[in-house]
Design a protein around this motif. Sequence first.
Motif, PDB file in Angstrom:
ATOM      1  N   PRO A  44       7.947  83.825 -46.811  1.00 23.99           N
ATOM      2  CA  PRO A  44       8.476  85.040 -46.188  1.00 23.99           C
ATOM      3  C   PRO A  44       9.965  84.917 -45.888  1.00 23.99           C
ATOM      4  O   PRO A  44      10.441  83.875 -45.441  1.00 23.99           O
ATOM      5  N   TRP A  45      10.691  85.991 -46.160  1.00 23.39           N
ATOM      6  CA  TRP A  45      12.131  86.038 -45.864  1.00 23.39           C
ATOM      7  C   TRP A  45      12.535  87.502 -45.752  1.00 23.39           C
ATOM      8  O   TRP A  45      12.418  88.252 -46.703  1.00 23.39           O
ATOM      9  N   PHE A  46      12.981  87.905 -44.578  1.00 25.09           N
ATOM     10  CA  PHE A  46      13.281  89.306 -44.313  1.00 25.09           C
ATOM     11  C   PHE A  46      14.791  89.552 -44.305  1.00 25.09           C
ATOM     12  O   PHE A  46      15.595  88.629 -44.199  1.00 25.09           O
ATOM     13  N   GLY A  47      15.178  90.829 -44.403  1.00 23.66           N
ATOM     14  CA  GLY A  47      16.579  91.200 -44.470  1.00 23.66           C
ATOM     15  C   GLY A  47      17.317  90.953 -43.167  1.00 23.66           C
ATOM     16  O   GLY A  47      16.784  91.189 -42.078  1.00 23.66           O
ATOM     17  N   ALA A  48      18.571  90.502 -43.286  1.00 30.57           N
ATOM     18  CA  ALA A  48      19.343  90.125 -42.109  1.00 30.57           C
ATOM     19  C   ALA A  48      19.701  91.310 -41.229  1.00 30.57           C
ATOM     20  O   ALA A  48      19.526  91.268 -39.999  1.00 30.57           O
ATOM     21  N   LEU A  49      20.228  92.390 -41.813  1.00 27.17           N
ATOM     22  CA  LEU A  49      20.716  93.487 -40.979  1.00 27.17           C
ATOM     23  C   LEU A  49      19.590  94.255 -40.290  1.00 27.17           C
ATOM     24  O   LEU A  49      19.716  94.594 -39.107  1.00 27.17           O
ATOM     25  N   PRO A  50      18.453  94.531 -40.961  1.00 22.46           N
ATOM     26  CA  PRO A  50      17.335  95.121 -40.207  1.00 22.46           C
ATOM     27  C   PRO A  50      16.829  94.188 -39.107  1.00 22.46           C
ATOM     28  O   PRO A  50      16.461  94.649 -38.016  1.00 22.46           O
ATOM     29  N   THR A  51      16.805  92.884 -39.390  1.00 18.40           N
ATOM     30  CA  THR A  51      16.366  91.931 -38.359  1.00 18.40           C
ATOM     31  C   THR A  51      17.297  91.969 -37.162  1.00 18.40           C
ATOM     32  O   THR A  51      16.844  91.982 -36.004  1.00 18.40           O
ATOM     33  N   LEU A  52      18.609  92.002 -37.403  1.00 16.79           N
ATOM     34  CA  LEU A  52      19.560  92.061 -36.296  1.00 16.79           C
ATOM     35  C   LEU A  52      19.470  93.376 -35.541  1.00 16.79           C
ATOM     36  O   LEU A  52      19.665  93.416 -34.319  1.00 16.79           O
ATOM     37  N   THR A  53      19.168  94.454 -36.251  1.00 20.34           N
ATOM     38  CA  THR A  53      18.986  95.740 -35.576  1.00 20.34           C
ATOM     39  C   THR A  53      17.802  95.676 -34.625  1.00 20.34           C
ATOM     40  O   THR A  53      17.881  96.131 -33.464  1.00 20.34           O
ATOM     41  N   ALA A  54      16.698  95.096 -35.106  1.00 16.81           N
ATOM     42  CA  ALA A  54      15.531  94.946 -34.241  1.00 16.81           C
ATOM     43  C   ALA A  54      15.852  94.025 -33.068  1.00 16.81           C
ATOM     44  O   ALA A  54      15.459  94.301 -31.918  1.00 16.81           O
ATOM     45  N   ALA A  55      16.575  92.938 -33.338  1.00 18.08           N
ATOM     46  CA  ALA A  55      16.937  92.015 -32.265  1.00 18.08           C
ATOM     47  C   ALA A  55      17.823  92.690 -31.222  1.00 18.08           C
ATOM     48  O   ALA A  55      17.724  92.412 -30.022  1.00 18.08           O
ATOM     49  N   ALA A  56      18.687  93.586 -31.675  1.00 20.60           N
ATOM     50  CA  ALA A  56      19.569  94.299 -30.742  1.00 20.60           C
ATOM     51  C   ALA A  56      18.775  95.166 -29.782  1.00 20.60           C
ATOM     52  O   ALA A  56      19.176  95.337 -28.624  1.00 20.60           O
ATOM     53  N   THR A  57      17.679  95.733 -30.259  1.00 16.18           N
ATOM     54  CA  THR A  57      16.870  96.583 -29.383  1.00 16.18           C
ATOM     55  C   THR A  57      15.912  95.771 -28.512  1.00 16.18           C
ATOM     56  O   THR A  57      15.385  96.295 -27.530  1.00 16.18           O
ATOM     57  N   ALA A  58      15.705  94.492 -28.867  1.00 18.77           N
ATOM     58  CA  ALA A  58      14.769  93.646 -28.126  1.00 18.77           C
ATOM     59  C   ALA A  58      15.471  92.746 -27.121  1.00 18.77           C
ATOM     60  O   ALA A  58      14.820  92.037 -26.362  1.00 18.77           O
ATOM     61  N   THR A  59      16.812  92.744 -27.123  1.00 21.69           N
ATOM     62  CA  THR A  59      17.590  91.917 -26.218  1.00 21.69           C
ATOM     63  C   THR A  59      18.626  92.780 -25.508  1.00 21.69           C
ATOM     64  O   THR A  59      18.842  93.941 -25.868  1.00 21.69           O
ATOM     65  N   GLU A  60      19.306  92.174 -24.525  1.00 20.99           N
ATOM     66  CA  GLU A  60      20.269  92.942 -23.738  1.00 20.99           C
ATOM     67  C   GLU A  60      21.649  92.306 -23.668  1.00 20.99           C
ATOM     68  O   GLU A  60      22.640  93.024 -23.568  1.00 20.99           O
ATOM     69  N   ARG A  61      21.727  90.957 -23.690  1.00 22.96           N
ATOM     70  CA  ARG A  61      22.999  90.299 -23.391  1.00 22.96           C
ATOM     71  C   ARG A  61      23.508  89.405 -24.518  1.00 22.96           C
ATOM     72  O   ARG A  61      24.708  89.304 -24.714  1.00 22.96           O
TER      73      ARG A  61
END
Length: 297
Positions: free
Chosen positions: A46-63
Amino acid sequence: MRLSTVILPIHRWSEGQKTWQRAEELGFHAAYTYDHLSWRTFRDGPWFGALPTLTAAATATERIRLGTLVTSPNFRHPVTLAKELMALDDISDGRITLGIGAGGNGFDATALGQEPWTPKERADRFGEFVPLLDRLLTEDAVTERGTFYSADEARNIPGCVQRPRLPFAVAATGPRGLKLAARYGQAWVTTGDPKIFEDGTPEQSVAALRGQIEKLGKACAETGRDVAELDKVLLTGFTPDRGRPLESVDAFVDFAGRHRELGFTEIVIHWPIPDSDFAADQTVFEQIATEALAQLG
């Protein structure tokens, strides 16, 4: 000195989001991911796309800061990348750093059906890619005709949350790349000297890194810039030390101290992945995250 981590995009988000949230809980300065289509021994998994992953991470984190280590021209174009980065910077409320490099001969180099570029062509393309991306992220409308990359009235409104644009962390060791880092970078990234990875010593690695920083200083002087303005980022795991700095808190403090003396301002360690080159004890890893910087003094 700051301590960051790189999280490989190998898990479905239902599981992967826990890692990004845990990185924030542990107090890491930033969490990065690799921007590849596939990578080395992970190619058949498994290997997922970087920018969608970072978008999801941005909504799952705050700081925690988020970013790529690194994006390259291998399968990207400045016009489309700029649009995606502007959106990602907005979604994250200004927490994105773009790590960017010239690319290499890995799987990305041929995944689109092209022949792999020569080192000269990679450098030539990188030399066009970075300046155009800089313009696209700082100007409302850009028209540019290049040998490799062009833009025709490309719009990026309203621009980045971070002004004048999100920061670039330029990965480079050669003279042309270092000049790009000096001119366009807010940070410089290195993994060390690959020629001594297999048979070199930690002492040889320190000497090689010292030489790279000296060359960066010369590149900055040639552009009229103070090298102290650039953060200096070491992505670990690719020097002769390999995984030894993660064997204990003391081992990491010793490693980080030697590299802080060279001038590095940020060290990036891989989130542990069992049964891989990045295997490490999770408990020790988290102790390093929470205790090591305080011991550096």
